[in-house]
Design an enzyme around this catalytic site. Structure first.
Site, PDB file in Angstrom:
ATOM      1  N   LYS A 120      12.274  20.415 -58.292  1.00  0.00           N
ATOM      2  CA  LYS A 120      11.167  19.479 -58.179  1.00  0.00           C
ATOM      3  C   LYS A 120      11.636  18.141 -58.696  1.00  0.00           C
ATOM      4  O   LYS A 120      11.977  17.995 -59.857  1.00  0.00           O
ATOM      5  CB  LYS A 120      10.002  20.009 -59.014  1.00  0.00           C
ATOM      6  N   GLY A 153       4.466  17.002 -53.497  1.00  0.00           N
ATOM      7  CA  GLY A 153       3.290  17.071 -54.351  1.00  0.00           C
ATOM      8  C   GLY A 153       2.841  15.665 -54.681  1.00  0.00           C
ATOM      9  O   GLY A 153       3.436  14.695 -54.215  1.00  0.00           O
ATOM     10  N   ALA A 154       1.766  15.594 -55.486  1.00  0.00           N
ATOM     11  CA  ALA A 154       1.260  14.277 -55.871  1.00  0.00           C
ATOM     12  C   ALA A 154       2.266  13.568 -56.759  1.00  0.00           C
ATOM     13  O   ALA A 154       2.320  12.345 -56.792  1.00  0.00           O
ATOM     14  CB  ALA A 154      -0.056  14.441 -56.602  1.00  0.00           C
ATOM     15  N   SER A 155       3.084  14.351 -57.474  1.00  0.00           N
ATOM     16  CA  SER A 155       3.985  13.723 -58.422  1.00  0.00           C
ATOM     17  C   SER A 155       5.448  14.040 -58.146  1.00  0.00           C
ATOM     18  O   SER A 155       6.298  13.661 -58.912  1.00  0.00           O
ATOM     19  CB  SER A 155       3.630  14.198 -59.835  1.00  0.00           C
ATOM     20  N   SER A 156       5.720  14.717 -57.032  1.00  0.00           N
ATOM     21  CA  SER A 156       7.098  15.157 -56.851  1.00  0.00           C
ATOM     22  C   SER A 156       7.401  15.556 -55.409  1.00  0.00           C
ATOM     23  O   SER A 156       6.503  15.753 -54.606  1.00  0.00           O
ATOM     24  CB  SER A 156       7.356  16.383 -57.736  1.00  0.00           C
ATOM     25  N   THR A 157       8.700  15.650 -55.132  1.00  0.00           N
ATOM     26  CA  THR A 157       9.164  16.247 -53.888  1.00  0.00           C
ATOM     27  C   THR A 157       9.892  17.532 -54.283  1.00  0.00           C
ATOM     28  O   THR A 157      10.602  17.541 -55.284  1.00  0.00           O
ATOM     29  CB  THR A 157      10.159  15.325 -53.169  1.00  0.00           C
ATOM     30  N   VAL A 158       9.727  18.589 -53.508  1.00  0.00           N
ATOM     31  CA  VAL A 158      10.315  19.865 -53.896  1.00  0.00           C
ATOM     32  C   VAL A 158      11.376  20.280 -52.874  1.00  0.00           C
ATOM     33  O   VAL A 158      11.163  20.181 -51.669  1.00  0.00           O
ATOM     34  CB  VAL A 158       9.237  20.960 -54.004  1.00  0.00           C
ATOM     35  N   ASP A 200      -4.924  21.203 -63.364  1.00  0.00           N
ATOM     36  CA  ASP A 200      -4.820  20.932 -61.927  1.00  0.00           C
ATOM     37  C   ASP A 200      -4.745  22.236 -61.136  1.00  0.00           C
ATOM     38  O   ASP A 200      -3.836  22.432 -60.324  1.00  0.00           O
ATOM     39  CB  ASP A 200      -3.595  20.035 -61.663  1.00  0.00           C
ATOM     40  N   ILE A 209      11.031  21.356 -49.206  1.00  0.00           N
ATOM     41  CA  ILE A 209      10.079  22.405 -48.834  1.00  0.00           C
ATOM     42  C   ILE A 209       8.653  21.977 -49.109  1.00  0.00           C
ATOM     43  O   ILE A 209       7.719  22.673 -48.736  1.00  0.00           O
ATOM     44  CB  ILE A 209      10.379  23.750 -49.542  1.00  0.00           C
TER      45      ILE A 209
END
Ligand SMILES: *[C@@H]1O[C@H](CO)[C@@H](O)[C@H](O)[C@H]1NC(C)=O
Ligand SMILES: *[C@@H]1O[C@H](CO)[C@@H](O)[C@H](O)[C@H]1NC(C)=O
Ligand SMILES: *[C@@H]1O[C@H](CO)[C@@H](O)[C@H](O)[C@H]1NC(C)=O
Ligand SMILES: *[C@@H]1O[C@H](CO)[C@@H](O)[C@H](O)[C@H]1NC(C)=O
Ligand SMILES: *[C@@H]1O[C@H](CO)[C@@H](O)[C@H](O)[C@H]1NC(C)=O
Ligand SMILES: *[C@@H]1O[C@H](CO)[C@@H](O)[C@H](O)[C@H]1NC(C)=O
Ligand SMILES: *[C@@H]1O[C@H](CO)[C@@H](O)[C@H](O)[C@H]1NC(C)=O
Ligand SMILES: *[C@@H]1O[C@H](CO)[C@@H](O)[C@H](O)[C@H]1NC(C)=O
Ligand SMILES: *[C@@H]1O[C@H](CO)[C@@H](O)[C@H](O)[C@H]1NC(C)=O
Ligand SMILES: *[C@@H]1O[C@H](CO)[C@@H](O)[C@H](O)[C@H]1NC(C)=O
Ligand SMILES: *[C@@H]1O[C@H](CO)[C@@H](O)[C@H](O)[C@H]1NC(C)=O
Length: 720
Positions: free
Chosen positions: A510, A491-496, A608, A488
């Protein structure tokens, strides 16, 4: 005086000699005869002409002796020549080497080649020649290389070929030769390469082939050979490659084969070879490729295989092997491919985790059990490598074990612990009984236990009762091992991912890009702190799972996505937001932020704040997310505390300059979000900075121009 006339005579004599000297090449007519039988499709032999000035020694593909001017070599390889080989070839008396390979030649090999008494190399490979090998071949005394592979030659291999004791290479592969392998081949003592593969040869492998002590390559694969593998082959002590694959050979693998110390390729695949695998194969220390697949081999994989230090490919698939994968296989540091599928191998696969070069693995359809390691290359193997092992578990396998982990941090009562302990004891007893029972080939996999025994599963820590009824495997199953379908957001540090759980609210999973955290304990403490923070304007952390195979954080799922998506998203995600909604979003986010800054102990600086970290539930109520862990995620990248965390466009200029972080930096970022809400513009768009844009407009007294038309339109209508 006397000298000068001598010189004139000499020069004159030379002049006469030269003018009357015969044309260098006197075999031109024979060559032209040869040309006539070819159809020269591309006219590559255009310089082969009978004009008197033409010297045939310079014709394409022709090499002459520089003293006798006889043709000694003819190389017409790969010239797209069609047609037949003229019997006139037999008249090139001094020919030493002939190469007509890679053409379209058809017809028979002319018998007249037996007249070429000097011939050493005869290369006719990759044509469409038919008919038998001329029986007169043996009359060529010095023939060393005879290569007719990939033609349509037929008949049997002439018995008298054994007279050709000078043969070094006999390549008859990929033809239609039939009959037996003549035992006289064993007399061809100089033979280095014997390739008879891909024919229709029948009968047995003559034991006398063991006399080929200089042979380096022996290939009789893809024939109809039967009987046993003769023990005598072990006398071929110079063999590098022995290939008997795809025949009807039966009986055992001769133990003595291990005496062929130089062997690098042993292919006995696709036969009906039975019995145990001799442990002496482990002595073949130079072995690179071992293929014993598709046979009827039984027994264990010998532990001595661990001595095959050079081996790269091992294929033992489709046999009846049993017992465990020996621990010693873990010593194989060069093994690239290991195929053990379709046997009855039991035990676990843990030892293979130390084979660092392993790239292709298949252990499907065995009786393996236990947990699939996640280290090294293991996590990259596809689930197809482990099919059909009901006892084998890995979080990404469809056939995973659903046994509840004791590590699931759901409050477990003392009674439950006692129960688990007793249950474990009973299971242990059952295993012991099963193991001690004689003749049990498949211990405790089928029947005795309905749940396979697993260890070291990824740990799922539940921080909120919402998810308490679920375990790691449920989530993997429901998201099809985190399939792309369920993504869905990034992110800069993850896939959700979105995961819809049974009987409870969906969660957002996440998956962090960062590796397994170095300071695991600290990170876990931090996650637990974050998990304990509850506020209506904050997204709660429901649980987490940290393992070398992936770090997952589980959050409340927010139906309406992020504020960023609503304001700037693609057509499908973008929504028209009225002024009231924008105001309530701004208010909600501010309350969430205020809670972090003032009501948490210790206070939490978000670091952030941005529109993509403000998520909206089904009622468009704002929830701040991604707080509390940004620092840990970045700590592994740099150990300096001066590293600026945040997103360009939102970073407080003062913080960027000094690296000194306070709550005020969050407030600055929040201010940028307010500007976004007001203008509908991105914080950074085409390198233009929203903050600067507003400052410029304010200086020109034109701030109102930047207000989102969506709002002004709405405001106007409500004015009316
Ligand atoms: C023929 O020529 C080659 C080089 O062109 C030379 O190496 C060879 O020795 C010569 N043979 C004779 C017999 O002169
Ligand atoms: C013939 O020429 C080809 C290249 O055109 C070469 O690859 C081949 O080795 C030559 N054959 C012999 C016998 O020298
Ligand atoms: C055998 O020859 C045919 C043409 O004659 C060619 O298409 C094919 O690729 C060759 N096979 C090999 C293995 O060289
Ligand atoms: C094979 O060699 C033997 C003796 O070396 C000779 O008597 C016989 O005629 C040869 N056979 C052929 C077909 O050349
Ligand atoms: C096979 O080997 C054995 C011993 O190594 C030897 O006695 C026998 O003669 C050999 N058989 C053949 C056909 O060479
Ligand atoms: C095999 O070779 C050995 C020595 O090279 C020889 O004595 C023996 O007779 C050969 N075997 C046969 C069956 O010819
Ligand atoms: C054995 O020979 C067959 C036929 O030539 C070939 O397909 C196969 O790759 C060879 N095996 C090895 C291990 O080289
Ligand atoms: C082993 O041999 C079988 C049958 O000949 C073949 O299908 C398989 O690809 C071979 N394995 C390897 C690793 O080459
Ligand atoms: C497994 O091996 C058996 C014999 O060992 C064979 O009959 C069967 O076809 C093989 N199955 C597969 C899927 O290759
Ligand atoms: C497996 O691991 C080794 C070293 O750890 C690496 O060089 C290799 O590329 C890896 N293979 C794959 C397929 O990832
Ligand atoms: C392993 O072997 C099985 C059975 O032959 C096959 O279905 C599966 O696709 C293979 N897996 C891989 C990764 O090659």
């Amino acid at each position: 005086m006397a000298n000068s006339w001598k010189r004139i005579v000499l020069v004159g004599f030379l002049a006469v000699c030269l003018s009357f000297a015969p044309v260098d090449c006197d075999e031109g007519t024979i060559l032209l005869e040869l040309k006539k039988s070819f159809r020269d499709v591309d006219n590559v032999l255009y310089d082969w002409t009978d004009s008197s000035s033409s010297d045939c020694c310079v014709w394409r593909g022709v090499t002459c002796d520089n003293v006798t001017f006889n043709v000694v070599a003819l190389n017409l390889s790969n010239l797209n020549l069609d047609g037949e080989i003229s019997p006139a070839i037999g008249q090139l008396k001094a020919l030493i080497s002939m190469d007509l390979s890679f053409n379209e030649l058809y017809g028979d090999i002319p018998f007249s080649i037996s007249k070429l008494k000097q011939l050493e190399n005869l290369i006719l490979k990759n044509n469409q020649l038919i008919g038998p090998i001329p029986s007169t071949l043996s009359q060529i005394p010095n023939l060393k290389i005879f290569d007719v592979r990939n033609n349509s030659l037929s008949g049997s291999i002439p018995e008298n070929i054994g007279n050709c004791t000078a043969f070094q290479v006999l390549s008859l592969q990929s033809n239609r030769f039939s009959g037996q392998i003549p035992s006289v081949i064993g007399l061809m003592q100089a033979l280095a390469v014997l390739d008879l593969s891909g024919n229709m040869l029948s009968g047995t492998i003559p034991p006398i082939l063991g006399n080929l002590t200089y042979t380096e390559k022996l290939n009789v694969a893809n024939n109809h050979l039967e009987g046993r593998i003769p023990d005598n082959l072990s006398s071929c002590t110079n063999l590098n490659s022995l290939n008997l694959s795809s025949n009807n050979l039966k009986g055992p693998i001769p133990i003595e084969l291990s005496r062929i110390g130089n062997l690098d390729t042993l292919d006995l695949s696709n036969n009906r070879i039975s019995g145990h695998m001799p442990s002496s194969i482990g002595d073949l220390e130079h072995l690179l490729k071992l293929n014993l697949s598709n046979n009827d081999l039984t027994g264990f994989i010998p532990a001595e295989f661990g001595n095959l230090r050079s081996v790269m490919d091992i294929d033992l698939s489709n046999n009846h092997l049993s017992g465990p994968i020996p621990q010693e296989l873990g010593q194989l540091q060069n093994v690239f491919l290991l195929k053990l599928e379709n046997n009855s191998i039991s035990g676990d696969v843990m030892s293979l985790a130390s084979c660092l070069s392993l790239t292709l693995l298949n252990v499907s359809y065995n009786n393996l059990a236990g947990y699939i390691p996640t280290g090294n290359n293991f996590s990259r193997f596809s689930p197809d490598s482990f099919l059909g092992n009901p006892g084998l578990c890995g979080y990404w396998l469809k056939s995973s074990c659903y046994a509840r982990r004791p590590s699931d941090r759901v409050t477990i009562s003392k009674a439950a612990i006692l129960g688990i302990a007793l249950g474990g004891l009973v299971i242990l007893l059952m295993i012991l009984i099963a193991v001690w029972r004689p003749h049990n080939q498949k211990p405790f996999i089928e029947g005795t236990l309905d749940k396979p025994v697993c260890y070291k599963p990824p740990k799922l820590v539940i921080l909120n009762m919402n998810m308490a009824l679920h375990v790691y495997e449920d989530i993997m199953r429901m998201t099809e091992n985190l399939s792309e379908k369920y993504i869905i957001g990034y992110g800069a540090s993850s896939t959700v991912y979105k995961c819809v759980l049974k009987n409870c609210k969906p969660v957002a999973v996440k998956k962090l890009y960062s590796h397994y955290p170095h300071c695991l304990k600290e990170f876990e403490t931090e996650l637990e702190t974050v998990g304990s923070i509850k506020h209506r304007n904050l997204v709660s952390l429901q649980g987490y799972s940290l393992s070398p195979s992936g770090n997952l954080l589980f959050y409340d799922y927010m139906e309406n996505g992020s504020l960023w998506d609503l304001l700037h998203g693609t057509y499908t995600k973008k929504k028209k937001l009225d002024w009231e909604t924008r105001l309530s979003i701004a208010f909600g986010a501010a309350q969430g932020l205020a809670y972090l800054h003032h009501d948490c102990s210790p206070r939490i600086i978000h670091r952030d704040v941005k529109s993509s970290n403000i998520l909206l539930d089904k009622d468009y109520e704002a929830h701040l997310t991604d707080f509390g862990i940004a620092k840990s995620l970045c700590a592994s990248k740099t150990h300096t505390s001066t590293y600026v965390i945040g997103t360009i466009g939102y970073i407080d200029p003062e913080y960027a300059r000094t690296s000194r972080l306070t709550e005020k930096s969050d407030v600055y970022s929040y201010g940028v979000v307010l500007l976004e809400l007001l203008t509908g513009k991105k914080a950074i768009d085409n390198e233009s900075n929203l903050h600067h844009l507003i400052l410029t407009k304010a200086a020109n007294n034109a701030v109102m121009d930047t207000v989102d038309p969506e709002i002004s339109k709405h405001a106007k209508t409500s004015e009316k």
